[in-house]
Scaffold this active site. Structure first.
Site, PDB file in Angstrom:
ATOM      1  N   HIS A 311       0.669  -1.266   0.021  1.00  0.00           N
ATOM      2  CA  HIS A 311       0.028   0.133  -0.006  1.00  0.00           C
ATOM      3  C   HIS A 311       0.750   1.253  -0.002  1.00  0.00           C
ATOM      4  O   HIS A 311       0.296   2.336   0.249  1.00  0.00           O
ATOM      5  CB  HIS A 311      -0.793   0.019   1.308  1.00  0.00           C
ATOM      6  N   LYS A 491      -8.321  13.403   5.164  1.00  0.00           N
ATOM      7  CA  LYS A 491      -7.566  12.247   4.765  1.00  0.00           C
ATOM      8  C   LYS A 491      -6.525  12.524   6.084  1.00  0.00           C
ATOM      9  O   LYS A 491      -6.498  13.528   6.484  1.00  0.00           O
ATOM     10  CB  LYS A 491      -6.631  12.272   3.612  1.00  0.00           C
ATOM     11  N   ARG A 492      -5.539  11.576   6.271  1.00  0.00           N
ATOM     12  CA  ARG A 492      -4.493  11.597   7.167  1.00  0.00           C
ATOM     13  C   ARG A 492      -3.677  12.998   7.073  1.00  0.00           C
ATOM     14  O   ARG A 492      -3.413  13.159   5.718  1.00  0.00           O
ATOM     15  CB  ARG A 492      -3.658  10.169   7.437  1.00  0.00           C
ATOM     16  N   LYS A 497       0.870  14.336   1.211  1.00  0.00           N
ATOM     17  CA  LYS A 497      -0.784  14.552   0.676  1.00  0.00           C
ATOM     18  C   LYS A 497      -0.662  16.109   0.553  1.00  0.00           C
ATOM     19  O   LYS A 497      -1.808  16.304  -0.040  1.00  0.00           O
ATOM     20  CB  LYS A 497      -1.772  13.960   1.808  1.00  0.00           C
ATOM     21  N   THR A 598      -8.640   6.284  -1.726  1.00  0.00           N
ATOM     22  CA  THR A 598     -10.074   5.756  -1.862  1.00  0.00           C
ATOM     23  C   THR A 598     -10.924   6.955  -1.680  1.00  0.00           C
ATOM     24  O   THR A 598     -12.242   6.789  -2.072  1.00  0.00           O
ATOM     25  CB  THR A 598     -10.344   4.723  -0.873  1.00  0.00           C
ATOM     26  N   LYS A 602     -15.040   7.959  -3.182  1.00  0.00           N
ATOM     27  CA  LYS A 602     -15.992   8.368  -2.346  1.00  0.00           C
ATOM     28  C   LYS A 602     -16.850   9.836  -2.787  1.00  0.00           C
ATOM     29  O   LYS A 602     -18.014   9.934  -3.105  1.00  0.00           O
ATOM     30  CB  LYS A 602     -15.963   8.373  -1.076  1.00  0.00           C
TER      31      LYS A 602
END
Ligand code: 26Q
Length: 753
Positions: A311, A491-492, A497, A598, A602
């Site tokens: 991952h 998100k984290r 990110k 992911t 969504k």
């Protein structure tokens, strides 16, 4: 009385109207469990065991009611007695048994496995406090324990126990089970292990505890702070408890079903979710050798039975343990790992693929690739990067083992449950078939020119934005402008990110508005993110966003046009409120770093347009919707990989050359920010951006500003066209159903049933 009324009042032994929500919740929990037991089915052939340190399952009541076909009855019954489903849901604590994507993926997979009527259970740990609860004080993240096990949870204690030896001492792992209901499908189990001796009273000062008191602390928290040796050792203790008890359970079930263990492969398919459960490989070999199977055959059996999913391509997240850690916690595995290392060296003749390197460090991923039959990435681009760079040495050795399985999400939770209004609308247009066959969403393409449909879609989005606004008022006492564009990044918190890129944009907009350059539409920038407790820069980014949010709120010139809302304690429940209300989905990781994502799927499914880089599954989303229906910006993954390769990126040059970048970065320690913020946190973040910026925020800054402002202009300029593009996104989301993903795993890797 309806059947549901009889069942509910019977269970509560009083009239429904006089029941508390607690009582109703407990009653329904038992009714659901009885109903789900009816759908347990015998296993024929091969059964899946999905081993994962995380299962971010979220609240289960509504989800189970939907899957069992009971939701409408219960809702009607409650409403007839003046009760609401929303308030009932609040009585349920959320089990936060995961950090983020990997854990949520495991939960979506269990839903799809059961929905597709496949035999498959999860194996994990029953953390007493799961991931920490986040709250903000003085513009900083605070962590407190989240005691979700209040007696009304879904994990049933069983009388099954397994002995596990940790650091030479014997412990007893106890099995708990949560029923996993499929949508109109079978029931499987999520098996969670725990020790009876855990003692929550050792927690103090937030989430601190004695990390060496294994008997009392082992399953207290999900991934406790691993910034010191004791924390890292604890992680190995946790992992071994999970895989040893898990391996014993698997062998026991297979023996019961008639296996002689030589044929284990005909009874079990074991999926290893990242490297966290990798010790299951040597543990199974150990157990098989104990049953008088010779080492060589045991290795073959295990290799044929197990498969590994990767991952991440971030080197720091690939687990590597000094051998002496393993010698301390799991001495029984070390001789096996050493033999596997020898075997790997003789098979491969390439030191880069060794399991134990020359510094005596054990590479868990290397063990996985050598001794499983399948290694998969989680999005097309990710798998290509694994094959061509990160794991190229292995790819050359075992090209046949590598395959891609693009992630997916369960539409039951991420559409039916979280967005009932949109679900009903879609059903009115194309019928109910999309709930089990997501590809049928394509039928929505027939309506992209239908003005009436587009107006209704816009109205649904507006209702969902109003619902999010109400929830924010109620939980955080903030008021948001529902006529603004909602751009959401949830998100984290991680530098790759790039929440800090969003931060720099917001500062830039602040200046532009101050200078009289108003955007075409007001913007509400929503964040939801937890930072790892020991991740300093991530916490600095949270601090900067919280301080900026106040600077803007207190400035009436700007606050009419711009607002920042940071949602406290982002979790599955919060995501279910945020995602249906989103206009613009922020997926802005540095290309090549986000394995898949992911959340991006969504948001798309719920009618948001994506603003993103060509990273992870964004690439496949862009492919599916076409250039006109997504906002792509930034460097490509190959440019990024090249820049890393030749070490040519110097943040300072970008800072010095570009006045907009300089203005935004300088603002971090300007008087406005320092009036409410801390110079330690803001200065450190500023310094990081100028002198390091490892995730190349600055080179993507201008492109991000241009694309985001283009999105604002399009939204304001042609709302109907925006709705059309949202509908196109929904109609192309079918590929991202986890039912599709699971069908592919089954066909290519597991061959269940
Ligand atoms: C490793 C070593 C020591 C301590 C902790 C860890 C650790 C813990 C959690 C490493 C990784 C994780 C979680 C990773 C994760 O959530 N990855 C995400 O997986 C998603 C599902 O495949 C992808 O969509 C995301 O892109 C990926 O970031």
């Amino acid at each position: 009385m309806t059947e549901m009324e009889i069942a509910l009042s019977g269970y509560c032994k009083k009239d429904i109207t006089s029941c508390t929500y607690e009582e109703l919740y407990t009653a329904l929990l038992h009714i659901v469990e009885a109903e789900s037991r009816k759908r347990l089915a015998p296993v024929k052939g091969r059964k899946l065991y999905y081993i994962s340190a995380e299962f971010l399952i979220g609240k289960l009541l509504s989800n189970n009611l939907i899957n069992l076909g009971l939701y409408d009855d219960v809702k009607a019954c409650l409403e007839a007695h003046g009760k609401s489903m929303a308030e009932l849901e609040e009585a349920e604590p959320e089990p936060s048994l995961g950090n983020g994507g990997l854990g949520r993926l495991a939960a979506c997979f269990l839903d799809s496995v059961a929905t597709l009527n496949l035999p498959g259970d999860g194996i994990g740990l029953r953390y007493h406090c799961g991931l920490f609860h986040q709250n903000f004080a003085d513009n900083l993240q605070n962590e407190t324990p989240d005691f979700w096990l209040g007696g009304h949870d879904w994990a049933r204690k069983t009388d099954k126990t397994y002995p596990v030896s940790l650091a030479g001492k014997d412990y007893t792992a106890r099995l708990y089970q949560i029923a996993v209901t499929g949508y109109e499908g079978r029931t499987n189990y999520l098996n969670l292990f725990d020790l009876d001796t855990i003692d929550q009273s050792i927690i103090r000062d937030g989430i601190q505890f004695d990390k060496t008191d294994i008997e009392k602390n082992l399953t207290l928290f999900l991934y406790p702070d691993d910034s010191d040796d004791a924390g890292r050792l604890l992680r190995i203790y946790q992992q071994y408890l999970m895989v040893s008890a898990g391996a014993q359970l698997i062998l026991e079930e297979c023996l019961e079903r008639g296996s002689n263990l030589h044929d284990l492969y005909d009874y079990a398919a074991i999926q290893i979710n990242d490297t966290h459960p990798s010790m299951v490989i040597p543990e199974l070999i150990r157990l098989l050798c104990d049953k008088k199977i010779d080492f060589k055959e045991a290795v073959e059996i295990v290799t044929k039975t197990c498969a590994y999913t990767n991952h991440t391509i971030l080197a720091e997240a690939l687990e590597k343990w000094p051998k002496h850690y393993l010698e301390k916690v799991v001495p029984q595995l070390v001789p096996i790992i050493e033999k596997l290392d020898k075997l790997a060296r003789s098979q491969a003749n390439d030191p880069a693929t060794a399991i134990i390197d020359s510094n005596n460090v054990v590479h868990m991923a290397h063990m996985d690739i050598h001794f499983t039959h399948s290694t998969n990435g989680v999005a097309a681009l990710h798998t290509e990067i694994l094959k061509n760079s990160e794991l190229n040495h292995f790819y050359r050795l075992y090209p046949e083992k590598f395959n891609n399985k693009t992630n997916g999400i369960t539409f039951r939770r991420w559409l039916l449950k979280c967005n009932p209004e949109l679900t009903a609308f879609i059903e009115s247009l194309i019928g109910p078939g999309f709930k089990k066959d997501a590809s049928r969403l394509e039928k929505l393409a027939a309506f992209t020119e239908d003005e009436n449909v587009l107006k209704q879609l816009t109205a649904i989005k507006r209702d969902n934005k109003a619902a999010l606004a109400d929830w924010l008022k109620h939980t955080q006492n903030v008021t948001v402008n529902t006529d603004s564009l909602f751009a959401i990044q949830s998100k984290r918190l991680h530098e790759y990110k790039r929440q800090q890129l969003n931060l720099l944009y917001l500062i830039h907009q602040y200046f532009e508005i101050k200078a009289g350059h108003m955007p075409q539409v007001p913007l509400t920038a929503v964040f939801g993110a937890k930072a790892a407790p020991a991740y300093t820069i991530a916490k600095d980014i949270i601090h900067a966003l919280l301080v900026l949010s106040k600077v803007i709120a207190e400035d009436p010139d700007v606050s009419r046009w711009l607002q920042i809302v940071f949602i406290e304690n982002y979790n599955v429940t919060a995501a279910e409120k945020m995602i249906p209300a989103c206009d613009l989905s922020e997926q802005i990781s540095l290309a090549s770093k986000e394995a898949s994502g992911t959340g991006n799927m969504k948001f798309m499914l719920n009618g948001a347009l994506t603003l993103g880089t060509m990273d992870g599954a964004n690439v496949e989303i862009a492919d599916a919707v076409g250039d006109d229906n997504i906002y792509i910006f930034g460097q490509s993954s190959s440019q990024v990989i090249r820049r890393y390769g030749n070490g040519s990126y110097v943040a300072r040059e970008w800072y010095e050359i570009d006045p907009n970048i300089r203005r935004a970065v300088n603002f971090l320690t300007g008087k406005e920010m320092l009036s409410g913020g801390s110079s330690e946190h803001l200065g450190r973040l500023q310094n990081e951006l100028i002198h390091k910026d490892w995730f190349q925020t600055l080179p993507d800054f201008n492109a991000y500003v241009v694309r985001k402002n283009q999105a604002l202009a399009d939204y304001a300029g042609n709302p109907l066209n925006w709705a059309k593009r949202a509908l196109i996104n929904i109609s192309r989301a079918g590929f991202f159903s986890s039912d599709r993903t699971i069908a592919e795993y089954d066909q290519d890797i597991w061959h269940l049933g």
